[in-house]
Design a protein around this motif. Structure first.
Motif, mmCIF file in Angstrom:
data_model
loop_
_atom_site.group_PDB
_atom_site.id
_atom_site.type_symbol
_atom_site.label_atom_id
_atom_site.label_comp_id
_atom_site.label_asym_id
_atom_site.label_seq_id
_atom_site.Cartn_x
_atom_site.Cartn_y
_atom_site.Cartn_z
ATOM 1 N N GLU A 64 0.953 -1.118 0.050
ATOM 2 C CA GLU A 64 0.049 -0.236 0.103
ATOM 3 C C GLU A 64 0.813 1.477 0.066
ATOM 4 O O GLU A 64 0.473 2.099 -0.623
ATOM 5 C CB GLU A 64 -0.923 -0.121 0.968
ATOM 6 C CG GLU A 64 -1.804 1.081 1.403
ATOM 7 C CD GLU A 64 -2.967 0.794 2.470
ATOM 8 O OE1 GLU A 64 -4.244 1.087 1.986
ATOM 9 O OE2 GLU A 64 -2.700 0.248 3.379
ATOM 10 N N PRO A 67 3.325 0.804 -4.034
ATOM 11 C CA PRO A 67 2.726 -0.224 -5.013
ATOM 12 C C PRO A 67 3.480 -0.700 -6.076
ATOM 13 O O PRO A 67 2.915 -1.793 -6.792
ATOM 14 C CB PRO A 67 1.228 0.440 -5.447
ATOM 15 C CG PRO A 67 1.941 1.777 -5.699
ATOM 16 C CD PRO A 67 2.386 2.149 -4.543
ATOM 17 N N ASP A 94 2.066 -1.949 -10.664
ATOM 18 C CA ASP A 94 1.477 -1.248 -9.821
ATOM 19 C C ASP A 94 0.247 -2.081 -9.112
ATOM 20 O O ASP A 94 -0.782 -2.464 -9.822
ATOM 21 C CB ASP A 94 1.169 0.184 -9.876
ATOM 22 C CG ASP A 94 2.306 0.900 -10.375
ATOM 23 O OD1 ASP A 94 2.771 1.664 -9.570
ATOM 24 O OD2 ASP A 94 2.692 0.935 -11.335
ATOM 25 N N ARG A 96 -3.010 -3.311 -6.448
ATOM 26 C CA ARG A 96 -4.031 -2.570 -5.514
ATOM 27 C C ARG A 96 -4.702 -3.853 -5.018
ATOM 28 O O ARG A 96 -4.505 -4.753 -5.359
ATOM 29 C CB ARG A 96 -4.825 -1.774 -6.363
ATOM 30 C CG ARG A 96 -5.659 -2.621 -7.444
ATOM 31 C CD ARG A 96 -6.391 -1.701 -8.209
ATOM 32 N NE ARG A 96 -7.489 -2.363 -8.889
ATOM 33 C CZ ARG A 96 -7.329 -2.702 -10.294
ATOM 34 N NH1 ARG A 96 -6.067 -2.641 -10.932
ATOM 35 N NH2 ARG A 96 -8.161 -3.593 -10.970
ATOM 36 N N ASP A 98 -8.077 -4.974 -2.005
ATOM 37 C CA ASP A 98 -9.309 -4.499 -1.350
ATOM 38 C C ASP A 98 -9.365 -5.570 -0.103
ATOM 39 O O ASP A 98 -9.563 -6.788 -0.538
ATOM 40 C CB ASP A 98 -10.422 -4.725 -2.231
ATOM 41 C CG ASP A 98 -11.644 -4.063 -1.460
ATOM 42 O OD1 ASP A 98 -11.753 -3.959 -0.007
ATOM 43 O OD2 ASP A 98 -12.855 -3.861 -1.922
ATOM 44 N N SER A 314 -9.368 -0.573 2.892
ATOM 45 C CA SER A 314 -9.324 -1.200 1.627
ATOM 46 C C SER A 314 -8.214 -0.269 1.045
ATOM 47 O O SER A 314 -7.738 0.726 1.019
ATOM 48 C CB SER A 314 -10.322 -0.549 0.569
ATOM 49 O OG SER A 314 -10.181 -0.666 -0.691
ATOM 50 N N GLY A 315 -7.506 -1.266 0.262
ATOM 51 C CA GLY A 315 -6.025 -0.865 -0.418
ATOM 52 C C GLY A 315 -6.344 0.121 -1.694
ATOM 53 O O GLY A 315 -5.595 0.752 -2.280
ATOM 54 N N GLU A 316 -7.830 0.113 -2.166
ATOM 55 C CA GLU A 316 -8.217 0.814 -3.286
ATOM 56 C C GLU A 316 -8.213 2.484 -2.878
ATOM 57 O O GLU A 316 -8.106 3.121 -3.873
ATOM 58 C CB GLU A 316 -9.567 0.421 -3.717
ATOM 59 C CG GLU A 316 -9.880 -1.023 -4.154
ATOM 60 C CD GLU A 316 -9.532 -1.102 -5.555
ATOM 61 O OE1 GLU A 316 -9.075 -0.227 -6.220
ATOM 62 O OE2 GLU A 316 -9.616 -2.155 -5.937
ATOM 63 N N SER A 317 -8.135 2.647 -1.691
ATOM 64 C CA SER A 317 -8.047 4.071 -1.412
ATOM 65 C C SER A 317 -6.919 4.953 -1.181
ATOM 66 O O SER A 317 -6.865 5.882 -0.554
ATOM 67 C CB SER A 317 -9.112 4.287 -0.062
ATOM 68 O OG SER A 317 -8.436 3.419 1.092
ATOM 69 N N ARG A 318 -6.008 4.099 -1.506
ATOM 70 C CA ARG A 318 -4.493 4.772 -1.271
ATOM 71 C C ARG A 318 -4.285 5.935 -2.195
ATOM 72 O O ARG A 318 -4.714 6.087 -3.126
ATOM 73 C CB ARG A 318 -3.504 3.707 -1.575
ATOM 74 C CG ARG A 318 -3.547 3.019 -2.779
ATOM 75 C CD ARG A 318 -2.086 2.035 -3.090
ATOM 76 N NE ARG A 318 -2.314 1.354 -4.126
ATOM 77 C CZ ARG A 318 -2.274 1.736 -5.360
ATOM 78 N NH1 ARG A 318 -2.115 3.027 -5.658
ATOM 79 N NH2 ARG A 318 -2.493 0.935 -6.527
#
Length: 318
Positions: A64, A67, A94, A96, A98, A314-318
């Protein structure tokens, strides 16, 4: 820009039971560990994936934070396709993830994994025992930046590159650690263990920030570290690096792994690796024991992730 890759590369991505994942450390080093890709890739979207455990919080936190990762497809045995394709394939991109994946998606991945690891155990006990294992899984998706492919598994010869060109500049030497570069664990023991296991991967940070991963052999050991051969194209000088030695059997049974972080020194005389940390495990070649261990480790990992608040981030929000 989405990249594509030819059929012979796609066959490797589909076939392999395991591959080496490399990610970066805050100090500019690289770690390499074994993961199961189970054929997760999408040529139209230009993505490749793998699953890991919420219990491996440090891995996910580092991914995170930075990436840039790499997947090294380095072993053909126990795959599901044509093992005559002996290309060494390195995917850089890279990542990502969730930490709260869609249950239906994970169920589909479980069904896909059966081709690689065998049908899942069913029944009142196994359904309950392995429920934490499936709840503990995280899907990591890598947006591919480039794929580098060599004609043989020893990464010898001239590679083909798909996607972004290789960086023009070679990785520069890094500043030595405050505590020095000398080995901090038993070198002879590390060399013996690494030489015994059939697969060895060395990882370091290349000049564009992505991990580079190369297959290596153990030649000897001494007070200064483990002497490595076969690492073609290593940049000269000193740098932080990760080393993985591992073995596995069909359906990922009988896993054994030795993982190191340390200092790599390369000059005209060759490559010497000074290990600073060591970790590893060995699981007996028995599927029942493996599943019992998976369930236990997943329960511990899931409890730890929930306690530390990682199960809901969630790693989507990095």
């Amino acid at each position: 820009m989405t990249i594509s890759w030819p059929d012979e590369i796609d066959a490797v991505l589909v076939n392999d039971l395991t591959c080496g994942l490399s990610y970066l450390t805050p100090a500019g080093g690289a770690v390499v560990c074994a993961v199961a890709p189970i054929g997760m890739r999408d040529r139209e979207l230009g993505t490749v994936g793998f699953t890991t455990s919420l219990g491996f919080g440090r891995k996910l936190e580092r991914i995170e934070r930075d990436p840039k990762v790499a997947l090294a497809f380095h072993a053909r045995e126990h795959g599901i396709g044509d093992t005559s394709n002996q290309r060494y394939v390195l995917v850089q991109g890279d990542a990502r993830f969730d930490a709260r994946p869609n249950p239906q998606m994970m169920e589909r991945l479980g069904a896909q994994a059966a081709a690689y690891t065998g049908p899942p155990r069913r029944g009142p006990f196994w359904d309950r025992w392995l429920s934490a294992y499936y709840a503990d899984r995280v899907l990591v998706t890598i947006e591919v930046t480039r794929i580098i492919s060599w004609p043989s598994l020893d990464a010898a010869g001239t590679p083909e590159v798909f996607g972004a060109p290789l960086p023009d500049e070679r990785a520069r030497p890094q500043k030595a650690p405050t505590n020095g570069t000398a080995p901090r664990v038993d070198v002879a023991k590390a060399a013996t263990k690494a030489a015994t296991l059939p697969h060895r991967l060395l990882a370091y940070r290349q000049s564009d920030g992505y991990p580079a991963v190369v297959p290596v052999q153990v030649a000897a050991s001494g007070p200064d570290g483990v002497r490595l051969t076969g690492a073609s194209g290593l940049p000269e000088g000193g740098r932080r690096a990760g080393l993985l030695a591992h073995s596995f059997r069909a359906q990922a049974i009988g896993l054994e792994c030795s993982q190191y972080t340390g200092w790599l020194e390369v000059d005209g005389g060759g490559a010497v690796y000074a290990p600073h940390t060591a970790s590893g495990f060995k699981i007996p070649p028995n599927k029942t024991i493996m599943l019992l261990a998976n369930g236990l480790l997943a329960r511990r990992g899931l409890a730890k992730a929930r306690k530390e608040g990682r199960a809901g981030v969630s790693g989507e929000s990095r």
